[in-house]
Design an enzyme around this catalytic site. Structure first.
Site, PDB file in Angstrom:
ATOM      1  N   CYS A   2      -7.374   0.681   0.687  1.00  0.00           N
ATOM      2  CA  CYS A   2      -7.531   1.837   1.569  1.00  0.00           C
ATOM      3  C   CYS A   2      -7.695   1.299   2.980  1.00  0.00           C
ATOM      4  CB  CYS A   2      -8.735   2.684   1.183  1.00  0.00           C
ATOM      5  SG  CYS A   2      -8.940   4.148   2.243  1.00  0.00           S
ATOM      6  N   GLU A 104      -1.404   6.100   2.548  1.00  0.00           N
ATOM      7  CA  GLU A 104      -0.861   4.912   1.899  1.00  0.00           C
ATOM      8  C   GLU A 104       0.643   4.888   2.135  1.00  0.00           C
ATOM      9  OE1 GLU A 104      -1.081   1.731   1.186  1.00  0.00           O
ATOM     10  OE2 GLU A 104      -2.957   2.303   0.175  1.00  0.00           O
TER      11      GLU A 104
END
Length: 218
Positions: A2, A104
């Site tokens: 992340c 992402e």
């Protein structure tokens, strides 16, 4: 992993969701990169919750300097109890890191496609996090990291890792002390992605200096 997320909830939503008595000075952000101060929630001695801003990129208390923080923006759930950088924090200094979505990038034949993972209503949720303190000659710096785990079926086509989300019903269990290793591992394994959806977005978000609603547009 992340490496970027957003927090665009209202102060009222954050106070209600995390049962806060007050919120420090707060502004929405559509594009939060590592190295910034991020909002976190920790538990006080009286079991109430406190919100505070911590540096994103953990600096272990034994580190010689703060440069190590660039390498410790994430902590792998599978090795938390073994890694010197995270072992003590995992036992004693857990936190929640509020978010309304995270980004992402999927590698494709034509390049990288950005995605935003979020709830349909953009309500806040919480990453599992750890916090630490590091002191030099002039000051004490408080920092944090986001715990990640192997991707589930939703995230696997995009990236092999994903941040651990702690369900609202488990906030107290995650933060409280003492806390058994069995319970910690159970919470890290709980799939809280049932309410998460995936939205393709433009490459506007690729630049961490871009911080506006265009980050969420396709």
């Amino acid at each position: 992993m992340c490496g970027r997320f957003h927090l665009i909830a209202t102060p009222e939503q954050l106070i209600e969701n995390f049962r806060l008595q007050r919120l420090p000075r707060y502004a929405c952000s559509y594009n939060i990169p590592p190295g910034q101060k991020v909002l976190t929630v920790v538990q006080r001695a009286d079991s109430s919750y406190k919100a505070a801003y911590l540096h994103w990129g953990l600096i272990p208390h034994w580190a010689k300097d703060r440069k190590i923080s660039h390498q410790l923006i994430n902590a792998r759930a599978e090795t938390l109890s073994q890694k010197p950088s995270f072992k003590v924090a995992y036992q004693q200094r857990r936190c929640l890191i509020p978010a309304t979505g995270f980004y992402e990038w999927q590698t494709t034949a034509s390049g990288k496609q950005a995605y935003c993972m979020h709830r349909a209503d953009l309500q806040p949720f919480a990453f599992a996090g750890l916090w630490e303190y590091w002191t030099d000659a002039s000051a004490t710096l408080y920092s944090c990291t986001i715990i990640t785990t192997a991707a589930n079926s939703l995230m696997r086509p995009i990236h092999p890792r994903m941040p651990v989300i702690i369900g609202k019903q488990h906030y107290q269990q995650w933060l409280e002390k003492p806390f058994s290793a069995e319970t910690r591992q159970l919470l890290l394994a709980t799939d809280s992605y049932q309410s998460i959806q995936v939205s393709p977005i433009s490459d506007w978000v690729n630049n961490p200096d871009h911080n506006d609603t265009n980050c969420l547009k396709e």
